[in-house]
Design a protein around this motif. Structure first.
Motif, PDB file in Angstrom:
ATOM      1  N   ILE A  49       8.981  39.321  40.239  1.00 27.17           N
ATOM      2  CA  ILE A  49       9.362  38.025  39.647  1.00 27.17           C
ATOM      3  C   ILE A  49      10.869  38.000  39.400  1.00 27.17           C
ATOM      4  N   TYR A  50      11.407  39.093  38.843  1.00 25.48           N
ATOM      5  CA  TYR A  50      12.856  39.167  38.627  1.00 25.48           C
ATOM      6  C   TYR A  50      13.610  39.029  39.952  1.00 25.48           C
ATOM      7  N   THR A  52      12.658  37.695  42.787  1.00 24.55           N
ATOM      8  CA  THR A  52      12.514  36.344  43.333  1.00 24.55           C
ATOM      9  C   THR A  52      13.452  35.372  42.622  1.00 24.55           C
ATOM     10  N   LEU A  53      13.474  35.439  41.301  1.00 27.81           N
ATOM     11  CA  LEU A  53      14.371  34.552  40.544  1.00 27.81           C
ATOM     12  C   LEU A  53      15.842  34.863  40.819  1.00 27.81           C
ATOM     13  N   SER A  54      16.162  36.138  41.023  1.00 31.56           N
ATOM     14  CA  SER A  54      17.565  36.511  41.253  1.00 31.56           C
ATOM     15  C   SER A  54      18.067  35.998  42.606  1.00 31.56           C
ATOM     16  N   PHE A  56      17.563  33.153  43.742  1.00 30.27           N
ATOM     17  CA  PHE A  56      17.994  31.780  43.473  1.00 30.27           C
ATOM     18  C   PHE A  56      18.999  31.692  42.326  1.00 30.27           C
ATOM     19  N   LEU A  58      18.515  32.537  39.250  1.00 31.53           N
ATOM     20  CA  LEU A  58      17.835  32.043  38.051  1.00 31.53           C
ATOM     21  C   LEU A  58      17.295  33.148  37.149  1.00 31.53           C
ATOM     22  N   ALA A  59      17.551  34.394  37.478  1.00 36.59           N
ATOM     23  CA  ALA A  59      16.961  35.509  36.725  1.00 36.59           C
ATOM     24  C   ALA A  59      17.708  35.717  35.409  1.00 36.59           C
TER      25      ALA A  59
END
Length: 192
Positions: A49-50, A52-54, A56, A58-59
């Motif tokens: 999850i981290y 994936t967000l990073s 974009f 967004l992490a």
């Protein structure tokens, strides 16, 4: 000859490790409680999850610190037990695959430590880690506990067999403590 089908997770060893771990058939005594009875899988999902967000941008920083602390616990705990006391982490009937072990028990932390994000303060970092491990402990006690009377099911790790509730809590406390020690590693890394 047709080319083998590739899925998106094939290019990411960490994602591939999570996929393989979540799709591995569990032995009968673990099957009813599912794949998230393992702290390794919960930590790995948090790390994915981290990541994936990073991608974009967004992490949040707290998610990096939490993932890093959890994966530090996994790499230290798993490899210490696997190399010194292998009967504590795996059972004889479970086939071991070194590459998969590296994908789920080493690569995530190595990536996170190289990612080199700043660290939260010790208190915030420790509280996040302890809260996560506490929630995990409640979850696996509930999930495993509801199947214990079937005469087949058990707890996810061999070192928990025959332990009472308090002993299992102390095992989780040790995992949380090890994870919290990563704060020192993250801060030492910044000094180098």
């Amino acid at each position: 000859m047709p080319k083998p089908k590739h899925s998106p997770h094939d290019s990411c060893p960490i994602c591939n490790g999570l996929y393989k771990s979540l799709t591995t058939k569990l032995p009968p005594h673990l099957a009813k409680s599912g794949q998230f009875q393992f702290l390794t899988n919960c930590s790995l999902l948090t790390t994915v999850i981290y990541l994936t967000l990073s991608v974009f941008g967004l992490a949040p920083l707290w998610l990096y610190n939490l993932s890093s602390n959890l994966e530090f616990n996994v790499i230290v705990s798993y490899w210490s037990m696997a190399l010194i006391f292998p009967q504590m982490v795996g059972e004889a009937e479970v086939d071991r695959n070194l590459f998969m072990d590296l994908q789920v028990h080493a690569f995530p932390y190595l990536y996170l430590i190289i990612d080199s994000q700043p660290s939260l303060g010790l208190f915030n970092s420790s509280m996040l880690t302890c809260l996560y491990v506490l929630i995990y402990w409640f979850y696996f006690e509930w999930e495993c506990g509801k199947h214990l009377n079937d005469g087949v099911s058990g707890y996810p790790y061999p070192f928990l067999k025959g332990k009472n509730l308090v002993s299992r809590f102390w095992c989780m406390f040790i995992f949380a403590f090890i994870g919290c020690l990563n704060w020192f590693v993250l801060n030492l890394r910044r000094l180098m």
